[in-house]
Design a protein around this motif. Structure first.
Motif, PDB file in Angstrom:
ATOM      1  N   PRO A 203       0.838  -1.210   0.000  1.00 39.28           N
ATOM      2  CA  PRO A 203       0.000   0.000   0.000  1.00 39.28           C
ATOM      3  C   PRO A 203       0.867   1.252   0.000  1.00 39.28           C
ATOM      4  O   PRO A 203       2.021   1.244   0.450  1.00 39.28           O
ATOM      5  CB  PRO A 203      -0.809  -0.132   1.294  1.00 39.28           C
ATOM      6  CG  PRO A 203       0.045  -0.989   2.182  1.00 39.28           C
ATOM      7  CD  PRO A 203       0.743  -1.957   1.281  1.00 39.28           C
ATOM      8  N   LYS A 204       0.286   2.333  -0.513  1.00 42.81           N
ATOM      9  CA  LYS A 204       1.004   3.602  -0.543  1.00 42.81           C
ATOM     10  C   LYS A 204       1.134   4.170   0.862  1.00 42.81           C
ATOM     11  O   LYS A 204       0.257   4.004   1.708  1.00 42.81           O
ATOM     12  CB  LYS A 204       0.276   4.604  -1.443  1.00 42.81           C
ATOM     13  CG  LYS A 204       0.222   4.185  -2.898  1.00 42.81           C
ATOM     14  CD  LYS A 204      -0.527   5.217  -3.729  1.00 42.81           C
ATOM     15  CE  LYS A 204      -0.582   4.796  -5.193  1.00 42.81           C
ATOM     16  NZ  LYS A 204      -1.309   5.782  -6.034  1.00 42.81           N
ATOM     17  N   THR A 205       2.239   4.823   1.096  1.00 42.25           N
ATOM     18  CA  THR A 205       2.490   5.451   2.395  1.00 42.25           C
ATOM     19  C   THR A 205       2.036   6.901   2.337  1.00 42.25           C
ATOM     20  O   THR A 205       2.590   7.707   1.581  1.00 42.25           O
ATOM     21  CB  THR A 205       3.979   5.387   2.753  1.00 42.25           C
ATOM     22  OG1 THR A 205       4.402   4.026   2.766  1.00 42.25           O
ATOM     23  CG2 THR A 205       4.229   6.027   4.108  1.00 42.25           C
ATOM     24  N   MET A 210       6.553  14.071   4.098  1.00 46.49           N
ATOM     25  CA  MET A 210       7.423  13.723   2.989  1.00 46.49           C
ATOM     26  C   MET A 210       7.002  14.447   1.711  1.00 46.49           C
ATOM     27  O   MET A 210       7.852  14.924   0.940  1.00 46.49           O
ATOM     28  CB  MET A 210       7.396  12.217   2.763  1.00 46.49           C
ATOM     29  CG  MET A 210       8.124  11.413   3.827  1.00 46.49           C
ATOM     30  SD  MET A 210       9.911  11.710   3.789  1.00 46.49           S
ATOM     31  CE  MET A 210      10.321  11.065   2.173  1.00 46.49           C
ATOM     32  N   PHE A 211       5.696  14.569   1.498  1.00 46.89           N
ATOM     33  CA  PHE A 211       5.203  15.228   0.286  1.00 46.89           C
ATOM     34  C   PHE A 211       5.663  16.672   0.235  1.00 46.89           C
ATOM     35  O   PHE A 211       6.295  17.108  -0.734  1.00 46.89           O
ATOM     36  CB  PHE A 211       3.677  15.139   0.238  1.00 46.89           C
ATOM     37  CG  PHE A 211       3.061  15.909  -0.887  1.00 46.89           C
ATOM     38  CD1 PHE A 211       2.982  15.347  -2.155  1.00 46.89           C
ATOM     39  CD2 PHE A 211       2.569  17.197  -0.692  1.00 46.89           C
ATOM     40  CE1 PHE A 211       2.410  16.059  -3.204  1.00 46.89           C
ATOM     41  CE2 PHE A 211       2.010  17.909  -1.729  1.00 46.89           C
ATOM     42  CZ  PHE A 211       1.926  17.337  -2.991  1.00 46.89           C
ATOM     43  N   TRP A 212       5.370  17.426   1.288  1.00 51.06           N
ATOM     44  CA  TRP A 212       5.732  18.836   1.284  1.00 51.06           C
ATOM     45  C   TRP A 212       7.231  19.043   1.430  1.00 51.06           C
ATOM     46  O   TRP A 212       7.782  20.038   0.935  1.00 51.06           O
ATOM     47  CB  TRP A 212       4.982  19.581   2.383  1.00 51.06           C
ATOM     48  CG  TRP A 212       3.507  19.631   2.129  1.00 51.06           C
ATOM     49  CD1 TRP A 212       2.530  18.980   2.803  1.00 51.06           C
ATOM     50  CD2 TRP A 212       2.862  20.375   1.087  1.00 51.06           C
ATOM     51  NE1 TRP A 212       1.294  19.244   2.258  1.00 51.06           N
ATOM     52  CE2 TRP A 212       1.465  20.115   1.201  1.00 51.06           C
ATOM     53  CE3 TRP A 212       3.292  21.218   0.085  1.00 51.06           C
ATOM     54  CZ2 TRP A 212       0.540  20.679   0.359  1.00 51.06           C
ATOM     55  CZ3 TRP A 212       2.358  21.780  -0.767  1.00 51.06           C
ATOM     56  CH2 TRP A 212       1.000  21.507  -0.626  1.00 51.06           C
ATOM     57  N   GLY A 213       7.910  18.102   2.088  1.00 50.60           N
ATOM     58  CA  GLY A 213       9.363  18.200   2.185  1.00 50.60           C
ATOM     59  C   GLY A 213      10.030  18.065   0.824  1.00 50.60           C
ATOM     60  O   GLY A 213      10.959  18.816   0.491  1.00 50.60           O
ATOM     61  N   LEU A 214       9.549  17.108   0.017  1.00 49.32           N
ATOM     62  CA  LEU A 214      10.097  16.959  -1.327  1.00 49.32           C
ATOM     63  C   LEU A 214       9.777  18.168  -2.203  1.00 49.32           C
ATOM     64  O   LEU A 214      10.616  18.624  -2.990  1.00 49.32           O
ATOM     65  CB  LEU A 214       9.549  15.687  -1.976  1.00 49.32           C
ATOM     66  CG  LEU A 214      10.194  14.364  -1.544  1.00 49.32           C
ATOM     67  CD1 LEU A 214       9.441  13.187  -2.159  1.00 49.32           C
ATOM     68  CD2 LEU A 214      11.655  14.324  -1.959  1.00 49.32           C
ATOM     69  N   HIS A 260       0.387  11.023  -6.642  1.00 50.67           N
ATOM     70  CA  HIS A 260       0.057   9.607  -6.742  1.00 50.67           C
ATOM     71  C   HIS A 260       0.945   8.755  -5.840  1.00 50.67           C
ATOM     72  O   HIS A 260       0.488   7.753  -5.266  1.00 50.67           O
ATOM     73  CB  HIS A 260       0.181   9.136  -8.193  1.00 50.67           C
ATOM     74  CG  HIS A 260      -0.934   9.617  -9.074  1.00 50.67           C
ATOM     75  ND1 HIS A 260      -2.219   9.129  -8.972  1.00 50.67           N
ATOM     76  CD2 HIS A 260      -0.967  10.549 -10.061  1.00 50.67           C
ATOM     77  CE1 HIS A 260      -2.998   9.718  -9.857  1.00 50.67           C
ATOM     78  NE2 HIS A 260      -2.262  10.586 -10.539  1.00 50.67           N
ATOM     79  N   TYR A 261       2.186   9.122  -5.682  1.00 50.74           N
ATOM     80  CA  TYR A 261       3.099   8.301  -4.879  1.00 50.74           C
ATOM     81  C   TYR A 261       2.712   8.319  -3.404  1.00 50.74           C
ATOM     82  O   TYR A 261       2.736   7.290  -2.725  1.00 50.74           O
ATOM     83  CB  TYR A 261       4.537   8.795  -5.052  1.00 50.74           C
ATOM     84  CG  TYR A 261       5.571   7.875  -4.457  1.00 50.74           C
ATOM     85  CD1 TYR A 261       6.078   6.805  -5.190  1.00 50.74           C
ATOM     86  CD2 TYR A 261       6.043   8.059  -3.156  1.00 50.74           C
ATOM     87  CE1 TYR A 261       7.023   5.947  -4.649  1.00 50.74           C
ATOM     88  CE2 TYR A 261       6.975   7.211  -2.604  1.00 50.74           C
ATOM     89  CZ  TYR A 261       7.467   6.157  -3.355  1.00 50.74           C
ATOM     90  OH  TYR A 261       8.394   5.309  -2.805  1.00 50.74           O
TER      91      TYR A 261
END
Length: 441
Positions: A203-205, A210-214, A260-261
């Motif tokens: 399943p996706k994490t 992590m999203f906003w950090g990237l 999506h990730y």
């Protein structure tokens, strides 16, 4: 007993060969044959040259055969770890095509590499074919000989080295084989990651951190690599020039991947705006091109269709996916057709503002009829259900195969028309900006 224009002149230490040049006039036709001194040191005997040419070809065949054998074992191994055992005829066909592309590239690459090392210099390039190793014998004398010597002096100095040729493929054509082999490797890697058990599925994490950090990391890199738009030394002031729109699309693509990730559903509305922005650029960019360049030729249009669909088409065949799984390509293709026909019909009157606006209004009316009148959409696209139909395993309640195509394209079915209007108004808008800049401060 020999004709006077067939005089022979003998070089002191080198043999003489004869070359016929097309005479420019009847007066000079008798000087058409020229004695040409060949460089014996650079030209091996004919039998030896044939042998040297044969060795790279044999090496090419051996290398290609080895590559095919290795590719076969790779396919067997991938099949043993594949999650699917039933392959379509199209999948088997592209698998064979990928193997042939890789084998052809590897064989020709080896042959090209060995050609100069085995003493086979190849053949002159097309531009140098008549110049390589040629020296005009000044002993022939006369006006024509001096003219010929003067005309070819600079050409002989700029002769390029011979090109190796393997089964009719020159070294200049090796780039296409490399690209085909690279593309085949990419398709194999996609299948390996998504259709085999080599990489575990899970399943996706969901991680907003992590999203906003990237996103912040990419933004930081972008700020550290700012540069002026346009070519070096060129000042570009026009809005929405190519560099800006390319960067705009790049940012949106990164957001698609991160969305999506990490399954970051909170930004779904922003993602919908990004897709609408892509559709807007389809209308804006294509209308600008056709309005300014007036290029409605078939090669240019087919080139655009190829750019939009070639990667998606190969992914669909390789992975046995439906085309609508990548609906953005279908949307761009369909709306590009809409822009093309809007601009092409009566294109000789595109410079007339009233006619141009009337055509955009007609395109709007057709779009309303297609999407907002019940039954019209399905009646029009029913023959294309085999291509545009989608069977979503996550939503079996949707029994209409055209539901996905209607839903996705219908969300933004007016945006491409707005893009055409913006492109049509852009020259006026640009002039207003320039007038503001010229105002006294």
């Amino acid at each position: 007993g020999k004709a006077p224009w067939r005089r022979r002149t003998r070089a002191a230490t080198t043999p003489t060969v004869w070359s016929e040049l097309s005479p420019p006039s009847r007066r000079r036709s008798r000087a058409g044959y020229r004695p040409v001194a060949a460089d014996a040191a650079s030209s091996p005997p004919r039998d030896a040259s044939k042998g040297m040419a044969l060795l790279p070809h044999l090496a090419c065949v051996a290398a290609a055969s080895g590559a095919l054998a290795a590719y076969r074992f790779l396919l067997i191994w991938m099949g043993s770890i594949s999650e699917y055992t039933d392959y379509t005829a199209a999948q088997l066909g592209v698998a064979v095509a990928y193997g042939l592309a890789i084998a052809a590239w590897f064989g020709v690459e080896v042959g090209m590499f060995l050609s100069p090392r085995l003493g086979y210099g190849g053949v002159p390039s097309s531009e140098d074919a008549g110049l390589k190793g040629i020296k005009v014998a000044s002993e022939s004398g006369g006006e024509d000989a001096s003219v010929l010597t003067t005309e070819n002096e600079s050409s002989r100095d700029s002769i390029s080295p011979p090109e190796p040729v393997i089964f009719g493929i020159r070294s200049s054509g090796l780039a296409a084989l490399r690209a085909a082999a690279e593309f085949s490797a990419i398709m194999g890697y996609v299948y390996l990651c998504d259709r085999t058990t080599l990489f575990a599925k899970g399943p996706k994490t969901v991680s907003p951190t992590m999203f906003w950090g990237l996103c912040a990391a990419v933004l930081t890199v972008g700020l550290c690599t700012l540069r002026l738009a346009g070519k070096k030394g060129e000042v570009v002031t026009a809005p929405l020039q190519r560099d800006q729109t390319e960067e705009w699309k790049g940012w949106m693509q990164l957001q698609f991947i991160f969305y999506h990730y990490f399954a970051e559903g909170e930004i779904y509305n922003a993602i919908r705006l990004y897709i609408a922005a892509y559709v807007w650029m389809t209308g804006f960019g294509n209308f600008s091109y056709y309005y300014i360049r007036k290029d409605f030729t078939l090669p240019r249009f087919m080139q655009m269709m190829w750019r939009l669909n070639f990667f998606v088409a190969f992914v669909c065949v390789t992975m046995n996916n439906e085309y609508m799984l990548y609906y953005i390509a279908a949307m761009h293709t369909f709306f590009t057709w809409g822009v093309f026909f809007t601009c092409w019909i009566g294109h000789q009157y595109n410079d007339n503002n009233a006619v141009c606006l009337l055509k955009i209004a007609a395109a709007t009316g057709v779009t309303v009829l297609l999407y907002d009148v019940p039954g019209v959409f399905h009646a029009v696209f029913k023959p294309t259900a085999g291509l545009l139909g989608f069977h979503d395993p996550l939503h079996p309640e949707f029994t209409d195969s055209l539901h996905e195509w209607f839903f996705r394209s219908g969300l933004d079915h007016f945006v491409w028309i707005f893009g055409m209007l913006c492109a049509y108004s852009f020259p006026w808008y640009d002039r207003q900006l320039l007038a503001i800049e010229d105002m006294p401060s």
